[in-house]
Design a protein around this motif. Structure first.
Motif, PDB file in Angstrom:
ATOM      1  N   HIS A 132      59.026  53.727  50.331  1.00 13.64           N
ATOM      2  CA  HIS A 132      57.572  53.565  50.402  1.00 13.64           C
ATOM      3  C   HIS A 132      57.128  52.249  49.754  1.00 13.64           C
ATOM      4  O   HIS A 132      57.711  51.828  48.758  1.00 13.64           O
ATOM      5  N   ILE A 133      56.066  51.692  50.334  1.00 13.11           N
ATOM      6  CA  ILE A 133      55.345  50.618  49.654  1.00 13.11           C
ATOM      7  C   ILE A 133      53.953  51.165  49.360  1.00 13.11           C
ATOM      8  O   ILE A 133      53.294  51.724  50.251  1.00 13.11           O
ATOM      9  N   ILE A 134      53.551  51.050  48.122  1.00 19.35           N
ATOM     10  CA  ILE A 134      52.217  51.513  47.735  1.00 19.35           C
ATOM     11  C   ILE A 134      51.382  50.271  47.449  1.00 19.35           C
ATOM     12  O   ILE A 134      51.674  49.514  46.531  1.00 19.35           O
ATOM     13  N   HIS A 135      50.372  50.075  48.291  1.00 19.71           N
ATOM     14  CA  HIS A 135      49.543  48.879  48.200  1.00 19.71           C
ATOM     15  C   HIS A 135      48.298  49.223  47.387  1.00 19.71           C
ATOM     16  O   HIS A 135      47.589  50.180  47.724  1.00 19.71           O
ATOM     17  N   THR A 136      48.051  48.444  46.363  1.00 22.55           N
ATOM     18  CA  THR A 136      46.839  48.679  45.588  1.00 22.55           C
ATOM     19  C   THR A 136      46.100  47.367  45.415  1.00 22.55           C
ATOM     20  O   THR A 136      46.707  46.291  45.453  1.00 22.55           O
ATOM     21  N   VAL A 137      44.788  47.473  45.260  1.00 20.64           N
ATOM     22  CA  VAL A 137      43.955  46.275  45.153  1.00 20.64           C
ATOM     23  C   VAL A 137      43.406  46.204  43.735  1.00 20.64           C
ATOM     24  O   VAL A 137      42.538  46.993  43.347  1.00 20.64           O
ATOM     25  N   GLY A 138      43.962  45.291  42.972  1.00 20.38           N
ATOM     26  CA  GLY A 138      43.527  45.132  41.583  1.00 20.38           C
ATOM     27  C   GLY A 138      42.214  44.381  41.502  1.00 20.38           C
ATOM     28  O   GLY A 138      41.785  43.736  42.456  1.00 20.38           O
ATOM     29  N   PRO A 139      41.572  44.463  40.330  1.00 22.03           N
ATOM     30  CA  PRO A 139      40.313  43.736  40.137  1.00 22.03           C
ATOM     31  C   PRO A 139      40.546  42.244  39.929  1.00 22.03           C
ATOM     32  O   PRO A 139      41.573  41.843  39.391  1.00 22.03           O
ATOM     33  N   VAL A 140      39.580  41.459  40.351  1.00 27.22           N
ATOM     34  CA  VAL A 140      39.566  40.032  40.022  1.00 27.22           C
ATOM     35  C   VAL A 140      38.910  39.925  38.649  1.00 27.22           C
ATOM     36  O   VAL A 140      37.807  40.449  38.440  1.00 27.22           O
ATOM     37  N   TRP A 141      39.607  39.324  37.704  1.00 29.16           N
ATOM     38  CA  TRP A 141      39.075  39.196  36.344  1.00 29.16           C
ATOM     39  C   TRP A 141      37.807  38.333  36.352  1.00 29.16           C
ATOM     40  O   TRP A 141      37.745  37.317  37.042  1.00 29.16           O
ATOM     41  N   GLY A 142      36.771  38.814  35.618  1.00 27.29           N
ATOM     42  CA  GLY A 142      35.556  38.016  35.494  1.00 27.29           C
ATOM     43  C   GLY A 142      34.443  38.462  36.417  1.00 27.29           C
ATOM     44  O   GLY A 142      33.469  37.741  36.606  1.00 27.29           O
ATOM     45  N   THR A 143      34.568  39.666  36.977  1.00 28.45           N
ATOM     46  CA  THR A 143      33.533  40.116  37.913  1.00 28.45           C
ATOM     47  C   THR A 143      32.519  41.064  37.271  1.00 28.45           C
ATOM     48  O   THR A 143      31.520  41.404  37.897  1.00 28.45           O
ATOM     49  N   ASP A 144      32.770  41.513  36.037  1.00 30.14           N
ATOM     50  CA  ASP A 144      31.817  42.418  35.386  1.00 30.14           C
ATOM     51  C   ASP A 144      30.626  41.589  34.891  1.00 30.14           C
ATOM     52  O   ASP A 144      30.767  40.760  33.980  1.00 30.14           O
ATOM     53  N   PRO A 145      29.444  41.791  35.493  1.00 32.17           N
ATOM     54  CA  PRO A 145      28.304  40.936  35.151  1.00 32.17           C
ATOM     55  C   PRO A 145      27.819  41.143  33.710  1.00 32.17           C
ATOM     56  O   PRO A 145      27.163  40.263  33.138  1.00 32.17           O
ATOM     57  N   ARG A 146      28.173  42.295  33.089  1.00 31.63           N
ATOM     58  CA  ARG A 146      27.685  42.566  31.726  1.00 31.63           C
ATOM     59  C   ARG A 146      28.617  42.011  30.669  1.00 31.63           C
ATOM     60  O   ARG A 146      28.295  42.011  29.488  1.00 31.63           O
ATOM     61  N   ALA A 147      29.809  41.584  31.087  1.00 28.78           N
ATOM     62  CA  ALA A 147      30.829  41.226  30.099  1.00 28.78           C
ATOM     63  C   ALA A 147      30.505  39.906  29.408  1.00 28.78           C
ATOM     64  O   ALA A 147      29.994  38.975  30.028  1.00 28.78           O
ATOM     65  N   ASP A 148      30.763  39.853  28.108  1.00 26.55           N
ATOM     66  CA  ASP A 148      30.577  38.583  27.400  1.00 26.55           C
ATOM     67  C   ASP A 148      31.888  38.077  26.802  1.00 26.55           C
ATOM     68  O   ASP A 148      31.896  37.138  26.024  1.00 26.55           O
ATOM     69  N   GLY A 149      33.000  38.734  27.181  1.00 29.12           N
ATOM     70  CA  GLY A 149      34.309  38.254  26.755  1.00 29.12           C
ATOM     71  C   GLY A 149      34.787  38.847  25.448  1.00 29.12           C
ATOM     72  O   GLY A 149      35.892  38.553  24.998  1.00 29.12           O
ATOM     73  N   ARG A 150      33.959  39.675  24.792  1.00 32.75           N
ATOM     74  CA  ARG A 150      34.379  40.217  23.495  1.00 32.75           C
ATOM     75  C   ARG A 150      34.577  41.730  23.524  1.00 32.75           C
ATOM     76  O   ARG A 150      34.629  42.371  22.482  1.00 32.75           O
ATOM     77  N   GLU A 151      34.610  42.289  24.733  1.00 31.44           N
ATOM     78  CA  GLU A 151      34.706  43.752  24.833  1.00 31.44           C
ATOM     79  C   GLU A 151      36.064  44.242  24.370  1.00 31.44           C
ATOM     80  O   GLU A 151      37.083  43.603  24.596  1.00 31.44           O
ATOM     81  N   ARG A 152      36.034  45.397  23.737  1.00 32.23           N
ATOM     82  CA  ARG A 152      37.294  46.042  23.398  1.00 32.23           C
ATOM     83  C   ARG A 152      37.948  46.542  24.677  1.00 32.23           C
ATOM     84  O   ARG A 152      37.282  46.759  25.697  1.00 32.23           O
ATOM     85  N   LEU A 153      39.264  46.758  24.588  1.00 27.16           N
ATOM     86  CA  LEU A 153      40.019  47.268  25.731  1.00 27.16           C
ATOM     87  C   LEU A 153      39.380  48.565  26.235  1.00 27.16           C
ATOM     88  O   LEU A 153      39.079  49.458  25.454  1.00 27.16           O
ATOM     89  N   GLY A 154      39.171  48.633  27.534  1.00 31.63           N
ATOM     90  CA  GLY A 154      38.606  49.840  28.121  1.00 31.63           C
ATOM     91  C   GLY A 154      37.102  49.777  28.316  1.00 31.63           C
ATOM     92  O   GLY A 154      36.509  50.672  28.896  1.00 31.63           O
ATOM     93  N   TYR A 155      36.471  48.698  27.850  1.00 32.11           N
ATOM     94  CA  TYR A 155      35.019  48.615  27.938  1.00 32.11           C
ATOM     95  C   TYR A 155      34.548  47.641  29.017  1.00 32.11           C
ATOM     96  O   TYR A 155      33.376  47.322  29.101  1.00 32.11           O
ATOM     97  N   ARG A 156      35.452  47.158  29.798  1.00 31.69           N
ATOM     98  CA  ARG A 156      35.084  46.238  30.869  1.00 31.69           C
ATOM     99  C   ARG A 156      35.336  46.910  32.200  1.00 31.69           C
ATOM    100  O   ARG A 156      36.296  47.665  32.345  1.00 31.69           O
ATOM    101  N   LEU A 157      34.503  46.612  33.158  1.00 28.73           N
ATOM    102  CA  LEU A 157      34.676  47.144  34.509  1.00 28.73           C
ATOM    103  C   LEU A 157      36.104  46.923  35.007  1.00 28.73           C
ATOM    104  O   LEU A 157      36.747  47.824  35.562  1.00 28.73           O
TER     105      LEU A 157
END
Ligand code: ADP
Length: 201
Positions: free
Chosen positions: A81-106
């Motif tokens: 099997h090949i399992i295809h998944t689509v990961g997020p593009v980093w930097g797309t969370d409009p609320r993020a300011d770069g200082r979020e703890r792990l798990g707090y970003r979209l």
């Protein structure tokens, strides 16, 4: 918890994911599922043109989800099997300011959903061995340390409650990437069946 579930079931290797002898490999695809660069290009080349023809029938895949396909030309090597998944593009969370703890970003949550979706599909199809590349850590720009922490955390939690897959391999494309994973894998996570960091034969 049974012995089977508590037995070490995570492995780390350095090399090309298309060369691994595992029952299922994960592709870090884009939402078209029609191929691209990086690991996606390598998997399409190794699986042959039937993969692209098959994926044209799937209608794409949203970020955070996964789709399973046959392995086509890779079947000769034992990959089912090949399992295809689509990961997020980093930097797309409009609320993020770069200082979020792990798990707090979209993007953290979307990446976690990718690992979860792949593990669920592998389990549903009875794949005993599953290999992951570093989803989103190439052109999608996800910070590698943060991504490795999410990857190991999700896999460890899933294996703790599911006997399948029996073994999950983190396939790093460089020794530097493997070094990052080692920080999050404890010695207890490793199976004795593979040398840590060994290049696949
Ligand atoms: P994404 O678009 O999700 O960032 P990439 O393919 O650009 O996907 O990169 C994802 C990860 O896969 C990166 O860490 C990259 O170094 C790695 N990679 C690229 N080619 C391969 C391969 N043939 N086998 C395993 N890992 C690979």
């Amino acid at each position: 918890m049974s012995d089977a579930l508590s037995y070490p079931r995570m492995e780390l290797t350095v090399g090309d994911i298309t060369q691994l002898k595992v029952e299922a490999i994960v592709n870090a695809a884009n939402s078209s599922l029609l191929g691209g660069g990086g690991v996606d290009g390598a998997i399409h080349r190794a699986a042959g043109p039937r993969l692209l023809a098959h994926n044209r029938t799937l209608g794409g895949c949203p970020t955070g989800e996964a789709r399973i396909t046959p392995a086509f030309d890779l079947e000769a090597r034992g990959v089912k099997h090949i399992i295809h998944t689509v990961g997020p593009v980093w930097g797309t969370d409009p609320r993020a300011d770069g200082r979020e703890r792990l798990g707090y970003r979209l993007e953290d949550n979307q990446l976690g959903q990718c690992y979860q979706a792949c593990l669920e599909l592998a389990a549903a199809h009875g794949a005993r061995t599953l290999a992951f590349p570093g989803i989103s850590t190439g052109v999608y720009g996800f910070p590698k340390e943060r991504a490795a922490q999410i990857a190991v955390g999700h896999v460890r939690a899933f294996l703790g409650r599911s006997p399948v897959p029996e073994t999950v391999v983190f396939c790093c494309f460089s020794e530097e990437d493997a070094e990052i994973y080692r920080r999050f894998l404890t010695p207890k996570d490793y199976s004795q069946s593979i040398q840590i960091g060994r290049k696949p034969s």
